[in-house]
Enzyme design. Structure first.
Site, PDB file in Angstrom:
ATOM      1  CB  ILE A 112      21.506 -10.864 -26.998  1.00  0.00           C
ATOM      2  CG1 ILE A 112      20.276 -10.901 -25.879  1.00  0.00           C
ATOM      3  CG2 ILE A 112      19.938  -9.938 -28.115  1.00  0.00           C
ATOM      4  CD1 ILE A 112      19.302 -11.323 -25.915  1.00  0.00           C
ATOM      5  CD  GLU A 169       5.910 -18.414 -25.848  1.00  0.00           C
ATOM      6  OE1 GLU A 169       5.020 -17.916 -25.866  1.00  0.00           O
ATOM      7  OE2 GLU A 169       6.805 -18.949 -26.817  1.00  0.00           O
ATOM      8  CG  ASN A 200      18.565  -7.563 -34.424  1.00  0.00           C
ATOM      9  OD1 ASN A 200      17.966  -6.434 -34.407  1.00  0.00           O
ATOM     10  ND2 ASN A 200      19.033  -8.154 -35.789  1.00  0.00           N
ATOM     11  N   PRO A 201      19.959  -7.017 -30.941  1.00  0.00           N
ATOM     12  CG  PRO A 201      21.464  -5.903 -29.720  1.00  0.00           C
ATOM     13  CD  PRO A 201      20.910  -6.788 -30.842  1.00  0.00           C
ATOM     14  CE  LYS A 202      16.676  -0.540 -34.325  1.00  0.00           C
ATOM     15  NZ  LYS A 202      17.252   0.291 -35.330  1.00  0.00           N
ATOM     16  CD  GLN A 207       8.883 -10.352 -29.948  1.00  0.00           C
ATOM     17  OE1 GLN A 207       8.516 -11.468 -29.599  1.00  0.00           O
ATOM     18  NE2 GLN A 207       8.433  -9.339 -31.327  1.00  0.00           N
ATOM     19  N   GLY A 222      15.997 -20.661 -33.161  1.00  0.00           N
ATOM     20  CA  GLY A 222      16.822 -21.374 -33.144  1.00  0.00           C
ATOM     21  C   GLY A 222      16.518 -23.062 -33.960  1.00  0.00           C
TER      22      GLY A 222
END
Length: 560
Positions: A452, A527, A454-456, A461, A337
């Site tokens: 979201i 996280e 980038n979904p992948k 993560q 971000g």
């Protein structure tokens, strides 16, 4: 009272550094660090140099998770050795040396007391406790931040004390504070749910706050109840038997548990340099880190979208302190971000410069003309063919490229709103009633992390954080010789982490609701996955066995 042990970092790639001095006294360090800019300034201070005479390069970090988010002794010693030897020096830590030199997570002892009305509404939340740090590197692991923002309660008392110990320094470790804080709080809420005979999901829904419980500010975006609804439906929570010890498959006792995941949103000022070349390509440059979490991928996507270029025409340079300063650390789920905000203002500046460069004879000329980026250039909004490509503008101006550098503004939105990523962790555990062995058989994480991007990479993560949470709950523990403070199990043979057979398929779903107050509408995902995970496991084990374990890790002896 809930307790968590000391944990150590065990990234597969240990710390390593190469240092070399130029004839003019300039220091160059290749380091596996999340702390590119911070290392640069720290090394400059250690060796009495101007910051511009130190360059730190970290294109390949390996696993980080906070363990590479500081300047550790070996890097400074490597640079000193290179100066004494007058030649480049490489230093790589062994696994044991990582334990001996690199900090981990502090132990904690936390007390949670909850009071509720007959309808389940919280009347009181008390969350206090003690963590440890060292006198030479203070990092208290702020578990007490978590309970301030999760639940509505008429009264609340939150406090934390810190004791100084002479041990290896503790440091950042994935979701520092929130990971251990959610274990205690979410375990206690589960205990209250059983005491009151209220479904654990329903109890959390009943105490969903309208505003931040302690700040009193509006939430910028909070859809935790929706995450719980979708997660419960997908997991099949309504089909769960309410009573503990009510599900059995031969010698295996089966239970389901749930817990809330929480991690705050951070953003820091960041700078990027953007170059658009006459061949129509673009390069974004920032002294950021890429540890496999997808920063480079997302920034390329973002820049390509704003520039109207195909992905293959955009690249991202990172991992070099000679590039514009990004946030001082790749951590706190803040980097994506922070850099995205800088990319946005840099692209806007480049577009203004290109319109000026195009001149009055350009199709882009004209008062009050609205410009949009698409098809490799700038075009007048609403007019499909009125515009020019970047290549056309630059070639006509006789320029090989245009380059701009911009810095994003201060994160005032973080002060105005309560901002966080949220989630609901659903876990199914099987416990062997003869041996006490625990197997995690099902997992579903339902998250509310804004948009979201980038979904992948995001799902990767989130899954990775949950796997780390499984290790935190069931296996990981640093054993200290209390007489001398030495670590007694400094190897992967004796410090146990999850392997493939310990981890079930982890299903991830997410709301994907943008937050209009953050860059790209996104919240951090790095996280949030570990938070609530240990509590979900402990709660599932209680549901399976009727035994409430408040002391991590949950090993065989505690279940027999």
């Amino acid at each position: 009272v809930y307790s968590t042990p000391h944990y150590n970092h065990n990234a597969i790639e240990p710390h390593a550094a190469i240092a070399a001095w130029d004839e003019d006294g300039r220091l160059t360090v290749f380091d596996s660090t999340q702390f590119v800019n911070g290392c640069k300034h720290a090394l400059a201070g250690i060796f009495g140099l101007n910051a511009e005479n130190v360059r730190v390069i970290a294109p390949f970090v390996g696993g980080g998770f906070g363990g590479k988010a500081a300047l550790w002794n070996h890097t400074a010693l490597c640079a000193a050795a290179a100066k004494v030897a007058n030649c480049p020096v490489k230093m790589a830590l062994s696994r044991e040396e990582v334990f001996r030199l690199i900090g981990g997570r502090t132990p904690s002892e936390q007390r949670v007391a909850l009071g509720a009305d007959e309808d389940g509404k919280f009347a009181a939340i008390i969350h206090t406790g003690v963590t440890a740090t060292t006198t030479h590197a203070k990092f208290p692991e702020q578990f007490s931040l978590t309970p301030r923002h999760l639940y509505a309660s008429r009264t609340m008392s939150v406090g934390q004390k810190v004791v100084n110990l002479d041990t290896v320094a503790n440091t950042w470790m994935r979701a520092p504070g929130e990971s251990i804080g959610t274990f205690a709080l979410e375990s206690a809420i589960d205990e209250l749910a059983y005491a009151m005979k209220i479904d654990p999901v329903e109890l959390r829904r009943l105490n969903e706050p309208e505003k931040d419980p302690t700040k009193g500010t509006e939430f910028s975006s909070r859809h935790l109840v929706e995450a719980y609804r979708r997660g419960a439906e997908k997991f099949g929570w309504s089909g769960r038997a309410a009573e503990p010890c009510s599900q059995r498959d031969g010698k295996w006792l089966i239970g389901q548990g749930v817990a809330t995941a929480y991690y705050p949103v951070f953003r820091f000022p960041a700078a990027v340099r953007l170059r658009i070349s006459a061949d129509g390509s673009a390069v974004v440059q920032a002294a950021a880190n890429e540890m496999g979490m997808g920063t480079a991928t997302v920034q390329i996507q973002h820049a390509a979208d704003r520039l109207g270029l195909p992905l293959e025409m955009v690249s991202f340079r990172y991992g070099d302190s000679d590039l514009p300063d990004s946030p001082i650390i790749a951590g706190g789920s803040s980097q994506t971000g922070s850099i995205a905000a800088a990319v946005q203002v840099a692209v806007e500046k480049a577009h203004r410069e290109l319109v000026k460069l195009a001149g009055n004879g350009s199709p882009l000329a004209g008062a009050n003309v609205e410009i949009e980026a698409r098809d490799g250039g700038l075009f007048v909004s609403g007019e499909e063919s009125r515009g020019e490509t970047y290549a056309s503008i630059l070639k006509r101006a006789g320029r090989d490229f245009i380059e701009v550098e911009e810095t994003s503004g201060m994160p005032f939105e973080v002060m105005k709103y309560s901002m966080a990523s949220y989630g609901a962790q659903f876990c199914e555990a099987r416990v062997n009633h003869e041996s006490g062995e625990v197997r995690i058989s099902r997992w579903l994480g339902s998250f509310d992390c804004g948009r979201i991007l980038n979904p992948k990479t995001a799902v990767s993560q989130l899954r990775g954080g949950i796997v780390m949470g499984i290790g935190m709950a069931l296996a990981e523990e640093t054993l200290l010789d209390t007489r001398r403070g030495r670590i007694m199990n400094p190897s992967l043979a004796e410090y146990h982490v999850p392997v493939h057979l310990d981890v079930p398929h982890i299903e991830i779903i997410y709301n994907d609701i943008p937050d209009e107050h953050t860059p790209l509408g996104a919240h951090g995902v790095g996280e949030i996955g570990i938070t609530g995970a240990a509590a979900a496991i402990a709660n599932a084990i209680f549901h399976a066995t009727g035994k409430r374990i408040r002391d991590l890790p949950i090993t065989l002896d505690k279940l027999l």
